[in-house]
Design a protein around this motif. Structure first.
Motif, short mmCIF file in Angstrom:
data_model
loop_
_atom_site.label_atom_id
_atom_site.label_comp_id
_atom_site.label_asym_id
_atom_site.label_seq_id
_atom_site.Cartn_x
_atom_site.Cartn_y
_atom_site.Cartn_z
N MET A 397 -9.06 -2.30 -10.79
CA MET A 397 -7.75 -2.22 -11.40
C MET A 397 -7.15 -3.58 -11.67
SD MET A 397 -5.40 0.75 -9.97
CE MET A 397 -3.91 -0.14 -9.78
N TYR A 398 -7.27 -4.47 -10.66
CA TYR A 398 -6.62 -5.76 -10.80
C TYR A 398 -7.58 -6.82 -11.30
CZ TYR A 398 -2.90 -3.35 -8.41
OH TYR A 398 -1.94 -2.45 -8.08
N ALA A 409 2.56 -4.92 -6.18
CA ALA A 409 2.12 -4.07 -7.29
C ALA A 409 1.34 -2.87 -6.75
CB ALA A 409 1.25 -4.89 -8.25
N ASN A 412 3.67 -0.25 -5.47
CA ASN A 412 4.29 0.42 -6.60
C ASN A 412 3.34 1.42 -7.24
OD1 ASN A 412 6.37 0.92 -8.20
ND2 ASN A 412 6.50 -1.12 -9.09
N TYR A 413 2.09 0.97 -7.34
CA TYR A 413 1.08 1.83 -7.95
C TYR A 413 0.86 3.09 -7.10
CZ TYR A 413 -3.40 3.77 -9.04
OH TYR A 413 -4.39 4.65 -9.33
N LYS A 415 2.77 4.56 -5.03
CA LYS A 415 3.91 5.47 -5.12
C LYS A 415 3.81 6.37 -6.34
CE LYS A 415 7.59 2.72 -3.16
NZ LYS A 415 8.82 2.02 -3.52
N ASN A 416 3.27 5.83 -7.41
CA ASN A 416 3.29 6.55 -8.68
C ASN A 416 1.90 6.98 -9.15
OD1 ASN A 416 6.17 6.41 -9.59
ND2 ASN A 416 5.76 4.26 -9.13
N MET A 417 0.91 6.80 -8.31
CA MET A 417 -0.46 7.00 -8.80
C MET A 417 -0.70 8.43 -9.29
SD MET A 417 -2.45 7.04 -5.20
CE MET A 417 -1.85 8.16 -3.94
#
Lengths: 500, 447
Positions: A397-398, A409, A412-413, A415-417
């Motif tokens: 991903m990164y 990041a 954050n990812y 949380k919303n994956m």
């Protein structure tokens, strides 16, 4: 959470189930459900034409089916249970409680099937003694075919349920579980598929058991080519029906259309397989039907491989569709129920877990607690150092081979994956646990570590004497109040009696 | 209160599954006890059959008659093993349903051995077929032929350890936190006596079965086994059953009972086990009488009674097993049920609180504008403020679309492919016009 966590860090837990389950499906489709009616038909052909060469060939082909189904076939069936109970005990345990009767009936049908297959195969040669006993033997084959099909018809109900629970969530009954929207298309699809697979198997075995130039070889190839050609249109039609049902299911399961790309890849692959596998098999079947002498022997390996591949890819897609759930809208792949989420996301998963090292995340235990969180929330699908490892996923991903992961990041990812990758369940823990998890993954990137499961390392236990005392007190209090209620009821009864 | 015991040790008290039992408990217990009895009888015949096949084939190296006898026994094994497997499904289903937490916990803790059952038994089965169907072909390579059944016998002797370790471990939650792997669980008290009890029982059941099998009217003994005498062979199997039963009653049974950890022992259990022993005594007496009778015809005189007594005995012993199991985990089950109830209350309270105060997604940070909420939910997984994550940073979007919000909206709805080194963004057709508007405002005004 409530079971010691079995974990295979190299192989990946899901791969273990996949190997066993796919092997089982291939065997029972190609060598039982579709195979028995085909062999019975060949036996009947020998009976009708009074040509014992048919009978001999049918017997040899049946021998292969008999040996494989009663060994690898039977044991992989049990193996699906054993591996599921290791890897996702929540899901198999729940399914068993919902479908107890289906499985109990399945068991009765299984016993029938096994008894029939033993009698059918072991009395085959004896039955050739007279015209009457042969007729009876063929009827036995018909009965066995029906029993084999029924075992599949029951299991498909359970598989369909995992993908789409239909009305079960509100009704919670076995019948509602069974009449889920995917049941009929899936059954209609599997039946002719099994017949075509058996035909491919039969062609291959005919080549093995007969010699070049023998008349019976070409008779059998013609018949089996015809058998496949007969079932193919049904197989194609049912594939297309099933293919049409999938997207509606998917959309029901998708929070956001973001995932459509992954899905589209599978979906396109399925299209290729439907037309590719059926097309190739069609050509071989057609050639066998009209010009069996001119088909080279090695060509018969091809339909077996492509049909097995077709069935395999179909199972893979079935597994893909149910995600992120293991039981549609009721339980996620991580074994955590949908109704637990609000509580756990607030209070944390560790707080209610029985088998973790820490119940509270602190600055000091952050990485260790992160490992616990990983085991509870991620380890059913991810490893730390093997297949689908959590490190390689973030690396991809990164795009930073060796660059430290951006922890902010990542949080954050995660949380919303579930919005970005709809096949992943939402993160079940709270903010502190997310922090711990990310610290643990960041450490893994630097110091790769392979996690040992409970099967080798044992398990930490987090039930304190305090908690047991509280539970005991609750039990005593409840019993006390039950006794009081009883006494009150008796008292009012006697008073009422006295009044009379 | 037995729970006091638990307070002293580190005992896990997990929560149960949230679904009710599909049937009343007594029904499931009935299915478990009866179907397990059927399963274990055929397992006995399978294991005992393989052991006796090996034994007689080895004796057959010197005496051809025994080789033929071994072949006849081998033919029963391949049938009995299929029935053993399929009859094992029901007790497995029942124990999975009734003792979900206990059984699966034991499975996980012995996981590698548990899953090895599948390949090991598969290999053993394939070997029994290979052995049976190569009898004539390998008549000149007897060592190889014996080795095939030898490996199969070794596997069959090992597998019961795995099952017994599991059903033993499930009774002792206080050990779950201390065992590390299958071997440690195997060493827990009572597994080895149970194993001994199983093996001796296997010989008794197989002896009785073969006594009946070779005695049937329809069995053409003289044709199939011309070098042997039917009476002698049957007497030998009856003797085997008698000897095994006697050893079981006099030696192995007492060892098994005296090594049972005390927590599951109750008066009911003692009475049940004594009843089981009491039933064996007359059976032994009748067997002895028939075997020692000078008249060969008397060999079968009491067989019907003996067989029915044995069946009842096995059922009584099976019930004893269940009584012990139920006693052993009863207090723990109460604790677990209480914990499950408490957890359910918590979930319900929490759901209620959520209803009274709905805040949408718990984790998604809903502070700030509507546009920010949309961004957090749909975009933040791949886009960050000023670094490239999966997709380009917000600053880059601003640099492209600063004066073209419509273009940005169009792109979000139906993106193209820009970079060869990054995955193409999927379209967000599901966003409403309002959401898109808010989102584009948020993105473009962010600086």
């Amino acid at each position: 959470m409530d079971f010691p966590i079995f974990h295979l860090d190299f192989l990946n837990n899901r791969v273990l189930i996949a190997i066993i389950a796919i092997l089982h499906v291939l065997i029972n489709h190609a060598l039982a459900v579709g195979f028995i009616p085909m062999v019975t038909f060949m036996e009947w052909l020998g009976f009708k034409t009074q040509d014992e060469r048919w009978d001999k060939l049918a017997y040899k082909i049946m021998f292969v089916g008999f040996v494989i189904t009663t060994t690898i076939g039977a044991m992989t069936g049990v193996g699906i249970w054993l591996s599921s109970s290791l890897i996702n005990p929540y899901s198999i345990g729940s399914l068993i409680r919902v479908f107890f009767f289906a499985w109990f009936t399945e068991w009765i049908v299984f016993v029938t099937e096994v008894v029939l297959i033993l009698i059918y195969f072991l009395t085959w040669k004896k039955s050739n003694a007279s015209f009457r006993s042969k007729g009876k033997h063929i009827l036995l084959g018909v009965g066995l075919s029906v029993a084999s099909w029924f075992t599949m018809a029951i299991i498909v109900g359970i598989l369909g349920f995992m993908m789409d629970t239909g009305n079960w969530l509100t009704e919670r009954s076995l019948v509602h579980g069974f009449t889920n929207p995917i049941y009929l298309p899936q059954l209609a699809f599997r039946t002719p598929l099994a017949m075509v697979m058996a035909g491919a198997m039969g062609l291959f075995l005919t080549i093995v058991f007969t010699k070049k130039g023998e008349e019976i070889r070409y008779k059998a190839l013609r018949f089996l080519g015809g058998w496949m050609l007969f079932w193919m249109p049904f197989s194609l039609a049912a594939s297309l029906w099933y293919y049409k049902v999938i997207p509606t299911l998917m959309i029901g399961n998708m929070a956001v259309a973001v995932g459509t790309q992954d899905f589209q890849d599978w979906y396109n692959l399925l299209t290729k397989f439907i037309f590719g596998a059926l097309g190739v098999s069609f050509i071989v079947a057609l050639a066998s039907r009209w010009k069996p002498q001119q088909v080279p022997a090695y060509a018969y390996v091809v339909p077996v491989i492509v049909m097995l591949g077709f069935a395999g890819i179909f199972e893979r897609i079935r597994e893909f569709i149910r995600k992120p759930y293991v039981i549609g809208n009721y339980m996620y792949s991580n074994g955590i129920r949908v109704d637990e989420y609000p509580l756990l996301q607030k209070e944390g998963v560790l707080k209610f877990a029985t088998y973790v090292k820490h119940r509270e995340v602190t600055e000091a235990n952050k990485v260790e607690a992160g490992k616990d969180v990983f085991m509870v929330a991620c380890s059913r699908c991810h490893t730390t150092s093997g297949i689908n490892s959590i490190v390689s996923v973030f690396d991809r991903m990164y795009g930073g081979k060796g660059q430290p992961f951006p922890q902010g990041a990542m949080k954050n990812y995660i949380k919303n994956m579930h919005n970005a990758r709809y096949y992943m369940p939402p993160f079940p823990g709270n903010e502190k646990e997310l922090d711990a998890l990310v610290s643990y993954i960041a450490q893994l990137q630097v110091y790769p570590e392979s996690i040992e499961g409970a099967q080798t390392a044992g398990t930490p236990v987090q039930t304190t004497p305090e908690e047991i005392k509280q539970l005991s007190e609750r039990i005593l209090a409840r019993k006390e109040s039950e006794r009081n209620d009883k006494q009150l009821a008796e008292k009012s009864n006697t008073e009422a009696n006295l009044k009379q | 209160m037995k729970t006091l015991l638990f307070i002293l040790a580190q005992v896990p008290v997990p929560k149960d599954l949230d679904l009710p039992l599909p049937m009343p408990e007594w029904f499931l217990v009935g299915v478990l006890v009866v179907s397990f009895l059927l399963h274990i009888i055929f397992v006995d015949l399978m294991v005992g059959g393989v052991l006796l096949t090996l034994w007689f084939e080895w004796k057959g190296l010197r005496n051809k008659g025994y080789d033929a006898l071994a072949h006849e026994i081998a033919k029963t094994v391949t049938v009995n093993k299929s029935l053993a497997v399929v009859l094992g499904v029901a007790p497995l289903l029942a124990i999975n349903t009734l003792y979900t937490i206990y059984f699966y916990s034991a499975n996980a803790l012995t996981g590698l051995a548990w899953i090895m059952i599948i390949p090991l038994v598969t290999v053993a089965f394939l070997l029994t077929y290979a052995h049976k169907y190569s009898w004539e072909k390998l008549a000149q390579q007897k060592e190889l032929h014996l080795a095939i059944i030898g490996v199969s016998a070794l596997i069959f002797l090992f597998i019961p350890f795995i099952f017994l370790t599991n059903v033993n471990l499930m009774l002792f939650p206080e050990k779950w936190g201390t065992v590390k792997g299958f071997l440690e669980a195997l060493m827990l008290p009572n597994v080895l006596p149970r194993y001994l009890f199983f093996i001796v029982g296997t010989l008794a059941v197989t002896g009785l079965f073969l006594f009946w099998y070779f005695g049937r009217q329809s069995y053409e003994f003289e044709e199939k086994l011309p070098d042997l005498n039917r009476y002698q062979v049957r007497k030998m199997f009856y003797g085997l059953a008698f000897g095994a039963l006697a050893v079981q009653v006099a030696l192995v049974g007492p060892i098994l009972i005296s090594t049972l950890p005390s927590k599951g022992i109750s008066p009911t259990l003692v009475v049940t086990l004594l009843a089981g022993v009491a039933l064996v005594a007359p059976a032994l007496y009748w067997m002895w009488q028939d075997m020692t009778s000078p008249n060969p015809v008397h060999l079968d005189r009491h067989f019907g009674k003996v067989a029915s007594l044995m069946l009842v005995t096995v059922l009584v012993m099976g019930s004893g097993r269940h009584i012990y199991r139920a006693n052993a985990i009863e207090p723990h089950r109460e604790l677990m049920a209480e914990k499950t109830a408490a957890y359910r209350e918590l979930i319900a309270q929490h759901a209620q609180a959520m209803q009274n105060n709905p805040s949408g997604e718990l984790l998604a940070d809903a502070g700030g504008s509507a546009g920010e909420a949309v961004f957090q939910k749909n975009c933040s997984a791949c886009h960050a403020q000023d670094v490239k994550v999966v997709g380009p940073p917000v600053t880059e979007m601003v640099s492209i679309y600063k004066n073209d919000p419509e273009g940005l909206k169009k792109w979000i709805k139906a993106p193209g492919k820009k970079r060869s080194d990054a995955p193409q963004m999927p379209g967000f057709a599901q966003l409403s016009d309002d959401e898109l508007q808010a989102l584009s405002e948020y993105i473009l005004h962010i600086n």
